[in-house]
Design a protein around this motif. Structure first.
Motif, short mmCIF file in Angstrom:
data_model
loop_
_atom_site.label_atom_id
_atom_site.label_comp_id
_atom_site.label_asym_id
_atom_site.label_seq_id
_atom_site.Cartn_x
_atom_site.Cartn_y
_atom_site.Cartn_z
N UNK A 63 3.07 133.50 61.08
CA UNK A 63 3.88 133.32 59.87
C UNK A 63 3.31 132.21 59.01
N UNK A 64 2.95 131.10 59.63
CA UNK A 64 2.40 129.97 58.87
C UNK A 64 1.05 130.32 58.25
N UNK A 65 0.29 131.18 58.90
CA UNK A 65 -1.01 131.59 58.36
C UNK A 65 -0.88 132.67 57.30
N UNK A 66 0.34 133.19 57.07
CA UNK A 66 0.53 134.22 56.06
C UNK A 66 0.05 135.59 56.46
N UNK A 67 -0.05 135.84 57.76
CA UNK A 67 -0.55 137.14 58.24
C UNK A 67 0.37 138.27 57.82
N UNK A 68 1.67 138.10 58.01
CA UNK A 68 2.61 139.19 57.70
C UNK A 68 2.70 139.43 56.19
N UNK A 69 2.55 138.37 55.39
CA UNK A 69 2.55 138.56 53.94
C UNK A 69 1.35 139.38 53.49
N UNK A 70 0.20 139.11 54.08
CA UNK A 70 -1.00 139.88 53.72
C UNK A 70 -0.87 141.34 54.14
N UNK A 71 -0.28 141.56 55.31
CA UNK A 71 -0.10 142.94 55.77
C UNK A 71 0.79 143.71 54.81
N UNK A 72 1.91 143.10 54.38
CA UNK A 72 2.81 143.76 53.45
C UNK A 72 2.12 144.04 52.13
N UNK A 73 1.39 143.06 51.60
CA UNK A 73 0.73 143.24 50.31
C UNK A 73 -0.33 144.33 50.36
N UNK A 74 -1.13 144.33 51.41
CA UNK A 74 -2.21 145.31 51.51
C UNK A 74 -1.69 146.73 51.75
N UNK A 75 -0.70 146.87 52.62
CA UNK A 75 -0.15 148.20 52.89
C UNK A 75 0.59 148.74 51.67
N UNK A 76 1.29 147.86 50.96
CA UNK A 76 2.00 148.30 49.75
C UNK A 76 1.02 148.72 48.67
N UNK A 77 -0.12 148.02 48.58
CA UNK A 77 -1.12 148.37 47.57
C UNK A 77 -1.74 149.73 47.85
N UNK A 78 -1.78 150.14 49.12
CA UNK A 78 -2.33 151.45 49.46
C UNK A 78 -1.44 152.59 49.01
N UNK A 79 -0.21 152.28 48.60
CA UNK A 79 0.70 153.31 48.10
C UNK A 79 0.33 153.83 46.73
N UNK A 80 -0.68 153.21 46.10
CA UNK A 80 -1.13 153.67 44.79
C UNK A 80 -0.44 152.91 43.67
N UNK A 81 -0.90 153.17 42.47
CA UNK A 81 -0.33 152.51 41.30
C UNK A 81 1.05 153.07 41.00
N UNK A 82 1.85 152.27 40.33
CA UNK A 82 3.21 152.67 39.98
C UNK A 82 3.44 152.43 38.50
N UNK A 83 4.22 153.30 37.89
CA UNK A 83 4.52 153.15 36.46
C UNK A 83 5.64 152.13 36.23
N UNK A 84 6.58 152.07 37.18
CA UNK A 84 7.75 151.22 36.99
C UNK A 84 7.88 150.24 38.15
#
Length: 232
Positions: A63-84
């Protein structure tokens, strides 16, 4: 609890081990997910997932190293671009065991006084399908649009952002326009300038409310009882 395919997607985000071989990451991460999902104490985790002290230490360290934040950001980015995009916040009641975090320390607690007690505020940015993209913690008494202004630089590219009247601020609207995002925010009735917005598009904002409902049904954030980085 995690399949080999799921582990292959997130394993690159964990720090490399040095010296002795590390305990199985999949087993430890499954134990963390089991404890959080069921609201257990670390000591109550089944022995099949390894020593409870190891599970607790890994959770805090990652948590202190930000591992879970990076996982969320990277997996969410794989969902593709969004209009809204959609943004909203919910208040979380601070548990009595977290009241001591109100004092300043090495890791801030993000605790404030509002609604007759100690609270913290969880602010979430979702895509058009109601999938979380950004999460931010702040004190319970913090203003919504002032808190959201801190996350504007991290917003993914989109055509519009949906929000309720709590985010109706001239400065916040201008910051969105500068990033090429059209604000879809209904104005306050007492505002001198009544900004126009797409009322048909605004009806889709229920998806972020549904997202908060699913989180609370899953008991993921029913109360705030830890430091900010571990709770987030």
């Amino acid at each position: 609890m995690l399949t080999p395919e799921q582990m292959r997607r997130i394993e690159p985000y964990f720090p490399l081990s040095h010296g002795m071989p590390r305990v199985d990451v999949c087993r430890v991460l499954s134990g963390i997910a089991l404890v959080i999902r069921n609201g257990l104490r670390w000591r109550d985790s089944p022995s099949d997932y390894g020593p409870d002290k190891t599970i607790d230490n890994r959770f805090i360290r990652w948590s202190r190293l930000g591992v879970f934040n990076r996982i969320l950001a990277e997996l969410a980015a794989q969902g593709g671009e969004t209009d809204n995009l959609m943004i909203d916040a919910t208040h979380l009641k601070v548990h009595r065991t977290a009241a001591r975090l109100l004092k300043k320390g090495l890791y801030p607690g993000c605790i404030g006084r509002s609604r007759g007690g100690l609270t913290t505020k969880l602010q979430v940015v979702c895509d058009g399908k109601g999938r979380p993209r950004l999460l931010h913690l702040s004190e319970g008494q913090a203003n919504d649009y002032k808190t959201a202004a801190a996350a504007i630089e991290d917003l993914p590219a989109a055509k519009s952002l949906l929000a309720d009247r709590a985010y109706s601020s001239a400065a916040f609207r201008q910051a969105l326009v500068e990033r090429g995002i059209t604000p879809c925010i209904p104005p306050h009735a007492k505002h001198r300038v009544q900004h126009s917005y797409d009322s048909v598009l605004y009806r889709q904002r229920h998806r972020i409310e549904n997202m908060f409902a699913r989180l609370k049904e899953a008991r993921i954030h029913t109360s705030y009882d830890q430091c900010a980085h571990t709770f987030l």
